[in-house]
Design a protein around this motif. Sequence first.
Motif, PDB file in Angstrom:
ATOM      1  N   LYS A  38      -3.479   4.634  41.266  1.00 26.08           N
ATOM      2  CA  LYS A  38      -3.713   4.995  39.738  1.00 26.08           C
ATOM      3  C   LYS A  38      -3.699   3.522  39.039  1.00 26.08           C
ATOM      4  O   LYS A  38      -4.740   3.507  38.119  1.00 26.08           O
ATOM      5  N   ALA A  39      -3.121   2.357  39.484  1.00 24.54           N
ATOM      6  CA  ALA A  39      -3.453   1.377  38.945  1.00 24.54           C
ATOM      7  C   ALA A  39      -4.846   0.815  38.947  1.00 24.54           C
ATOM      8  O   ALA A  39      -5.261  -0.365  38.376  1.00 24.54           O
ATOM      9  N   LYS A  40      -5.751   1.222  39.967  1.00 23.44           N
ATOM     10  CA  LYS A  40      -6.831   0.755  40.286  1.00 23.44           C
ATOM     11  C   LYS A  40      -7.794   1.859  39.678  1.00 23.44           C
ATOM     12  O   LYS A  40      -9.170   1.845  39.907  1.00 23.44           O
ATOM     13  N   GLY A  41      -7.253   2.745  38.915  1.00 24.56           N
ATOM     14  CA  GLY A  41      -8.170   3.437  38.057  1.00 24.56           C
ATOM     15  C   GLY A  41      -8.776   4.898  38.521  1.00 24.56           C
ATOM     16  O   GLY A  41      -9.443   5.590  38.233  1.00 24.56           O
ATOM     17  N   ILE A  42      -8.083   5.091  39.915  1.00 24.04           N
ATOM     18  CA  ILE A  42      -8.486   6.472  40.384  1.00 24.04           C
ATOM     19  C   ILE A  42      -7.250   7.605  40.080  1.00 24.04           C
ATOM     20  O   ILE A  42      -6.044   7.135  40.374  1.00 24.04           O
ATOM     21  N   ASP A  43      -7.437   8.840  39.702  1.00 25.33           N
ATOM     22  CA  ASP A  43      -6.563   9.693  39.358  1.00 25.33           C
ATOM     23  C   ASP A  43      -6.225  10.394  40.405  1.00 25.33           C
ATOM     24  O   ASP A  43      -6.969  11.300  41.016  1.00 25.33           O
ATOM     25  N   VAL A  44      -5.003  10.054  40.923  1.00 23.59           N
ATOM     26  CA  VAL A  44      -4.448  11.166  42.052  1.00 23.59           C
ATOM     27  C   VAL A  44      -3.097  11.658  41.753  1.00 23.59           C
ATOM     28  O   VAL A  44      -2.645  11.347  40.725  1.00 23.59           O
ATOM     29  N   LYS A  45      -2.996  12.775  42.309  1.00 24.29           N
ATOM     30  CA  LYS A  45      -1.696  13.605  42.240  1.00 24.29           C
ATOM     31  C   LYS A  45      -1.041  13.842  43.451  1.00 24.29           C
ATOM     32  O   LYS A  45      -1.656  14.343  44.529  1.00 24.29           O
ATOM     33  N   GLU A  46       0.389  13.868  43.499  1.00 29.96           N
ATOM     34  CA  GLU A  46       1.128  14.277  44.590  1.00 29.96           C
ATOM     35  C   GLU A  46       1.720  15.746  44.516  1.00 29.96           C
ATOM     36  O   GLU A  46       1.861  16.305  43.412  1.00 29.96           O
ATOM     37  N   PHE A  47       1.887  16.385  45.581  1.00 27.61           N
ATOM     38  CA  PHE A  47       2.237  17.587  45.587  1.00 27.61           C
ATOM     39  C   PHE A  47       3.006  17.952  46.791  1.00 27.61           C
ATOM     40  O   PHE A  47       2.986  17.398  47.999  1.00 27.61           O
ATOM     41  N   ILE A  48       4.174  18.818  46.491  1.00 30.36           N
ATOM     42  CA  ILE A  48       4.911  19.522  47.844  1.00 30.36           C
ATOM     43  C   ILE A  48       4.280  20.561  48.176  1.00 30.36           C
ATOM     44  O   ILE A  48       4.116  21.647  47.489  1.00 30.36           O
ATOM     45  N   PRO A  49       3.746  20.840  49.230  1.00 31.86           N
ATOM     46  CA  PRO A  49       3.097  22.017  49.651  1.00 31.86           C
ATOM     47  C   PRO A  49       3.843  23.251  50.060  1.00 31.86           C
ATOM     48  O   PRO A  49       5.117  23.045  50.268  1.00 31.86           O
ATOM     49  N   LYS A  50       3.512  24.491  49.811  1.00 34.39           N
ATOM     50  CA  LYS A  50       4.240  25.569  50.002  1.00 34.39           C
ATOM     51  C   LYS A  50       4.951  25.650  51.370  1.00 34.39           C
ATOM     52  O   LYS A  50       6.081  26.156  51.627  1.00 34.39           O
TER      53      LYS A  50
END
Length: 351
Positions: free
Chosen positions: A240-252
């Motif tokens: 994110k600090a490099k300008g790329i929007d990522v998101k974490e998730f806990i899968p089902k």
Amino acid sequence: MKNTFVRKISTALVTLGLVAGPALADGQVNILTWEGYADASFIKQFETESGCKVSATYVGSNDDFAPKLAAGGNVYDIITPSLDTTYTMVDAGFVEPLDTSKITEWNNIYEKFRKSAGINKDGVTYGMPYAWGAIAFMYRVDKFPTPPTSIADLWNEQYKGKVSLWDDKSAIYVAARLEGNTNIYELNDAQIEQAKQKLIAQKPLIRKYWATAGELVDLYVAGEVWISNTWAGYQSAQIKAKGIDVKEFIPKENAEGWLDSWMIVKDTPNKDCVYKFLNMQSSELGQCGVANVNGYSAANPVAAKKCMKPEQYDALHQDDPAYLDSLMLWRNLGERLEAYTNAWNAVKAAN
């Protein structure tokens, strides 16, 4: 009794003459650890206040500890393996008992961690819990109009060439869950084979198996990877600090939980600096140090509460035991370690 894998390690080390105690200089701490655990943002203060110089070598997998300890000629004072590797270190004779009376903050560390079977054996304590978290999953927000919710997305042909997985035997855990086998630390031969075949089938989709935190960050920033597993908190913050929007998730299918502990290499002559280092790492300086640099949760909630803002404390689940209990906390694999390791190596070797 030592498991077969550990016996092989021990035999090899004896043959190579590498089990003798290290010959290290005084006034220093030589550590074999994970990225961020010896960051200058808090290590420099420790060096100034203690007079102990810190030298760090980094690993990308728990499978690196045993060979690096051997190949390094016993030049390390202290290491930070995770719970699934601690018994291997003990049984191979790499580490020695911990004198908890010398650690001021010991009783403030989560009781669940202090009493963990992973750092206690035959009534003896071998490790000081330091940091913990989840092996979550992560994706580029701009590439997923519908957010992924399952491990199965890492097997989706639509993302061919844009998938990455950690180069670690824990990949077997991931594939096993996808196959519906939730007893991931007690898989039988047939279940391990099933997971292995699932991973081999995935290989055409894989851009690269990532080996270090920085490598995965670079893959995302370059646009080469859109979805992967991740060390929750650390890599996503860097991306994110490099300008790329990522998101974490806990899968089902759930996620694994991990706990890293500091363990003292057997017969190190640098005991004074080692215990100064352990006291720093369990204090506010070390606990908020790892939280701020890596985004990991701290093992000492008392110290964490003193140095974290309330919103950070809450975000890291420091006062939420149910979150930790919901994760599939790594365990020692015992006699099955070699079977898991061999299966993962077979996946990587497959065409």
